[in-house]
Design an enzyme around this catalytic site. Structure first.
Site, short mmCIF file in Angstrom:
data_model
loop_
_atom_site.label_atom_id
_atom_site.label_comp_id
_atom_site.label_asym_id
_atom_site.label_seq_id
_atom_site.Cartn_x
_atom_site.Cartn_y
_atom_site.Cartn_z
N ALA A 123 7.97 26.40 -2.48
CA ALA A 123 8.54 26.34 -1.16
C ALA A 123 8.19 25.13 -0.95
CB ALA A 123 7.68 27.31 -0.39
N GLY A 124 9.38 24.32 -0.39
CA GLY A 124 9.47 22.89 0.31
C GLY A 124 10.17 22.83 1.44
N TRP B 12 2.07 18.30 -2.97
CA TRP B 12 2.51 16.94 -2.45
C TRP B 12 1.64 16.80 -1.02
CZ3 TRP B 12 4.90 13.63 -5.36
CH2 TRP B 12 5.74 14.02 -6.18
N THR C 202 -0.74 14.62 0.91
CA THR C 202 -1.31 13.20 1.02
C THR C 202 -2.53 13.28 1.82
OG1 THR C 202 1.17 12.42 0.92
CG2 THR C 202 -0.80 10.91 2.02
N ARG D 224 16.69 -20.46 -2.83
CA ARG D 224 17.18 -20.26 -4.41
C ARG D 224 18.56 -21.16 -4.28
NH1 ARG D 224 17.29 -19.75 -9.88
NH2 ARG D 224 18.79 -18.57 -10.61
N HIS E 58 18.35 -10.97 -4.88
CA HIS E 58 17.19 -11.79 -5.58
C HIS E 58 17.72 -11.88 -7.30
CE1 HIS E 58 14.48 -11.04 -2.51
NE2 HIS E 58 13.71 -11.61 -3.00
N GLY E 59 18.90 -11.38 -7.54
CA GLY E 59 19.21 -11.23 -8.92
C GLY E 59 18.16 -10.64 -9.92
N GLY E 60 18.01 -11.37 -11.16
CA GLY E 60 16.97 -10.77 -12.23
C GLY E 60 15.52 -10.84 -11.38
N GLU F 61 9.10 14.61 5.05
CA GLU F 61 9.26 15.49 6.09
C GLU F 61 10.78 16.04 6.51
OE1 GLU F 61 6.63 15.48 7.28
OE2 GLU F 61 5.55 14.05 8.48
#
Length: 388
Positions: free
Chosen positions: A129-130, A155, A157, A269, A340-342, A365
């Site tokens: 049940a969530g 779950w 926290t 960059r 950012h690429g790689g 939530e």
């Protein structure tokens, strides 16, 4: 119509931003990578009074207005989403007790929760049940002046550090399921209360997220939230509404961090002899990100302001803010990675962590599909007033 923060809110934001930039952001990459618990950050959260955000001043809390509340989560999440989780569920638990607790419960719990001496979370979800909280199987059977609680939750926290947890249970059978549901304030040191394991997660590192078992845990009747059975579902739904504004603010913080990382990298960059920020393809991405973030921020502040001014339920506004901001965070994290690429795929750059953290806000939530249904219900019923 005023879109400006007041002087007190601006000072609060600057204090939090300074704290986040100097004390959270520098340690987040290493602590997240190694799984180190952020004890020092917890101590500073206590010093700043952030565990008492939602605790009224009469009980020693900040009694913060809702816009200040979202500022706290936006700024901390911008540095590290995990750090925001250290006091996020705790803040929702404070709302539950401050709104619905008996006078004795408020006196017993809120002063210690305000200082962080007593930490908490929110104990709702179960393996079966969530989204459908009415489907929980955890039961509480009255036995004299105690309830005997049996069930399992997942779950959760901050389960290992919490001293008390509001736990949603079934206290009786009713024709309508929600009428048989209640919230008990469970002392986590009680015999039969066991945290069975920490759940492995894609992101959101820092605070633990756990499974736990309640094996005939005895809870005093005096710890029935509000002192009345059958009010549990209404109580937690009201708390989750404020929690969704919290999640929206965290999402704005993550999206902002993704944008700042992308903007900074694009200026440094170089390709074909000039910074990639000079290329139109990159500029279009930055423009879209910035616009989405500001739209998400305004929605979040609007929901918070409505909650503050009305003092009542703002399900539609909270749902809109949470849904839009969380989707914006996912998109911005991905676009930042592309810019950012790689290097965006490398754990040496913050965007990799943001990309893993962002999806949580679309699930936590209440999933975003559920938020769409909540929004639509408000619109169809005629109560969904748009605008200011």
């Amino acid at each position: 119509m005023d879109f400006e923060l007041n002087d007190e809110q601006k000072l609060f934001r600057e204090t939090l931003r300074d704290f986040a930039d100097k004390e959270i952001a520098p340690v987040a990459p290493e602590w997240e990578r190694t799984g180190r618990y952020p004890t020092e950050i917890v101590a500073r959260l206590r010093e700043l009074g952030l565990f008492g955000l939602n605790v009224p001043e009469e009980y020693g809390g900040l009694g913060a207005d809702r816009v200040s509340y979202v500022l706290a989560f936006e700024e901390v999440a911008r540095a590290w989403l995990g750090a925001a989780g250290l006091f996020g569920p705790h803040s929702v638990a404070c709302v539950l007790i401050a709104r619905h607790g008996t006078a004795a419960q408020k006196e017993r719990y809120l002063p210690r929760m305000a200082t962080g001496e007593l930490r908490s979370g929110i104990c709702l979800t179960e393996p079966g049940a969530g989204t459908d909280l009415q489907g929980i199987a955890t039961t509480a059977v009255r036995d004299g002046d105690h309830y005997v609680v049996t069930g399992a939750k997942t779950w959760i926290t901050n389960a290992r550090v919490a001293g008390v947890l509001p736990v949603l249970v079934k206290t009786g059978r009713a024709e309508r399921a929600h009428e048989g549901m209640s919230v008990l304030l469970v002392d986590t040191s009680s015999p039969g209360f066991t945290v069975t394991r920490d759940l492995p997660k894609l992101g959101y590192k820092g605070p633990e997220t756990c499974e736990l078992v309640l094996d005939e845990v005895r809870v005093p009747v005096a710890d029935l939230l509000g002192g009345e059975e059958g009010r549990g579902l209404q109580q937690v739904l009201g708390g989750l509404e404020i929690g969704r504004i919290n999640i929206a603010a965290r999402a704005v913080g993550v999206a902002q961090a993704a944008y700042e990382a992308a903007l900074g990298y694009s200026r440094e960059r170089e390709a074909f002899g000039r910074p990639i920020s000079n290329f139109q393809a990159i500029q279009l991405k930055l423009a879209d990100m910035a616009t989405e973030i500001q739209a998400a921020r305004l929605l979040t502040y609007w929901a918070a302001d409505r909650a503050e001014k009305t003092g009542g339920r703002v399900d539609m506004e909270a749902g809109m803010a949470k849904m839009y901001a969380s989707e914006a965070a996912i998109r911005c994290a991905l676009e930042s990675m592309r810019i950012h690429g790689g290097y965006g795929y490398s754990a040496e750059f913050v965007v990799e962590r943001l990309y893993r953290d962002a999806p949580l806000m679309a699930i936590g939530e209440g999933t975003n599909d559920v938020q769409r249904l909540v929004i639509a219900k408000a619109l169809v019923s005629g109560g969904g007033r748009l605008g200011w």
